[in-house]
Scaffold this active site. Structure first.
Site, mmCIF file in Angstrom:
data_model
loop_
_atom_site.group_PDB
_atom_site.id
_atom_site.type_symbol
_atom_site.label_atom_id
_atom_site.label_comp_id
_atom_site.label_asym_id
_atom_site.label_seq_id
_atom_site.Cartn_x
_atom_site.Cartn_y
_atom_site.Cartn_z
ATOM 1 N N HIS A 57 1.877 4.893 -2.367
ATOM 2 C CA HIS A 57 1.996 6.206 -2.187
ATOM 3 C C HIS A 57 3.125 6.858 -2.704
ATOM 4 O O HIS A 57 3.147 7.878 -3.249
ATOM 5 C CB HIS A 57 1.755 6.518 -0.784
ATOM 6 C CG HIS A 57 0.316 6.393 -0.087
ATOM 7 N ND1 HIS A 57 -0.982 6.957 -0.684
ATOM 8 C CD2 HIS A 57 0.154 5.920 1.073
ATOM 9 C CE1 HIS A 57 -1.918 6.622 -0.185
ATOM 10 N NE2 HIS A 57 -1.393 5.896 1.089
ATOM 11 N N HIS A 104 -5.408 7.369 -1.848
ATOM 12 C CA HIS A 104 -6.453 6.558 -1.392
ATOM 13 C C HIS A 104 -7.358 6.299 -2.456
ATOM 14 O O HIS A 104 -8.062 7.245 -3.006
ATOM 15 C CB HIS A 104 -6.974 7.045 -0.194
ATOM 16 C CG HIS A 104 -5.864 6.539 1.061
ATOM 17 N ND1 HIS A 104 -5.670 7.325 2.207
ATOM 18 C CD2 HIS A 104 -5.047 5.629 0.964
ATOM 19 C CE1 HIS A 104 -4.690 7.007 2.711
ATOM 20 N NE2 HIS A 104 -4.248 5.974 2.193
ATOM 21 N N HIS A 135 0.864 -1.130 -0.025
ATOM 22 C CA HIS A 135 -0.018 0.023 -0.082
ATOM 23 C C HIS A 135 0.815 1.112 0.079
ATOM 24 O O HIS A 135 0.757 2.278 -0.856
ATOM 25 C CB HIS A 135 -0.924 0.000 1.226
ATOM 26 C CG HIS A 135 -1.708 1.112 1.396
ATOM 27 N ND1 HIS A 135 -2.973 1.401 1.026
ATOM 28 C CD2 HIS A 135 -1.358 2.539 2.003
ATOM 29 C CE1 HIS A 135 -3.408 2.519 1.376
ATOM 30 N NE2 HIS A 135 -2.581 3.133 1.975
ATOM 31 N N GLU A 136 1.851 1.169 0.874
ATOM 32 C CA GLU A 136 2.514 2.547 1.020
ATOM 33 C C GLU A 136 3.490 2.767 -0.252
ATOM 34 O O GLU A 136 3.721 3.915 -0.666
ATOM 35 C CB GLU A 136 3.397 2.508 2.312
ATOM 36 C CG GLU A 136 2.828 2.479 3.790
ATOM 37 C CD GLU A 136 1.683 3.606 3.978
ATOM 38 O OE1 GLU A 136 0.551 3.184 4.702
ATOM 39 O OE2 GLU A 136 1.750 4.570 3.310
#
Lengths: 114, 192
Positions: free
Chosen positions: B132, B138, B128-129
């Protein structure tokens, strides 16, 4: 240090987990005043759903006001939850879920619909 | 899917390699470093398989594009961590590269081997990170890796269609990537 392959047994009770206390806001809706709701508003402000109040000391109140209701609606839309405007159990369960610290929306994020 | 304001991305020309390194000072010790390196190698490779970007681990933390570390409480970036559960990790948009995980969590490489009710899957959060770090914000799609929340003891480490469409719109497609393989894996996980 643990040797690889050894089962790691750590039992930590999640009742003191961060945000667990938000359960007391269950079914709160516009017009209600619940002690501590200012903390939940800080949570919404942190993740981009509510702007910092422009009152004298920039502090949130414990009143479930119209501004907070629209923040709850925005949150419910972002998370694909039923849009009720209330702190129903689905919404609260999502709010209390562990999550990433990056903001969901707000000036730094540009949503692209596909 | 969503982007950060101005759709920032890493600019390196057609064949891009980004380097990453682990903090020599801020790590956890109950998971061995080789295991942590394995988790991140798998996570980076998921993104590398869909876009023309390579990721290489290096020793020199100071010169790495992506700096990974585990921090507790206030760690100087204005986003203090908050203890057990709550915020698990955060990472910054391109070309900042800072990648911070909350040291107070019970991180797990294999959830089945950890009994804690608050255990958090490291590979899911890492994947997930990295989204980013590459420029994705998101997503509202619950199944997507870029959905903001992750329940304790749950795993969400495989990229979904929403994640792939979002990142490929930023960087283009990896020439070896086939949508069919992604759709097959999505269908099988939906069936499961």
């Amino acid at each position: 240090r643990f040797t690889p392959g050894q089962v790691t047994v750590i039992t930590t009770d999640d009742h003191n987990a961060t945000w667990h206390g938000f359960t007391r806001f269950k079914d709160a809706e516009k017009g209600s005043r619940v002690s501590g709701m200012s903390e939940l508003k800080k949570y919404f402000q942190r993740f981009g759903y509510l702007s910092i109040p422009d009152n004298q000391n920039c502090s949130f109140t414990d009143v479930f006001d119209a501004q907070f209701e629209s923040a709850v609606v925005l949150y419910q839309k972002k998370f694909g939850l039923p849009v009720t405007g209330k702190l129903d159990s689905d919404t609260l369960s999502e709010i209390m879920s562990p999550r990433c610290g990056v903001s969901d929306t707000g000036p730094k994020v540009r949503a692209t619909k596909h | 899917f969503a982007y950060f304001y101005g759709s920032p991305r890493w600019e390196r020309g057609s064949s891009m390699t980004l380097t990453y390194a682990f903090s020599p000072w801020n790590m956890i010790d109950y998971i061995s470093l080789p295991e942590i390196r394995g988790v991140f190698r798998r996570s980076f490779s998921k993104w590398a398989s869909v876009i023309p970007v390579n990721f290489t681990e290096i020793e020199d933390y100071g010169s790495a594009n992506i700096k990974i570390g585990f921090f507790r409480g206030d760690h100087g970036d204005g986003e203090p961590f908050d203890g057990v559960l709550g915020v698990l990790a955060h990472a910054f948009s391109p070309e900042n590269g800072r990648f911070h995980l909350d040291e107070a969590e019970t991180w797990a490489v294999d959830i089945g081997k950890v009994k804690s009710k608050v255990a958090v899957d490291l590979e899911s959060v890492a994947t997930h990170e990295i989204g980013h770090i590459l420029g994705l914000a998101h997503s509202s799609v619950k199944e997507a890796v870029m959905y903001p929340s992750l329940r304790p003891r749950s795993r969400k480490a495989d990229l979904k269609l929403d994640d792939v469409q979002g990142i490929q719109a930023l960087y283009g497609s990896n020439p070896n990537f086939r949508y069919s393989s992604l759709l097959e894996s999505e269908n099988s996980s939906n069936k499961a």
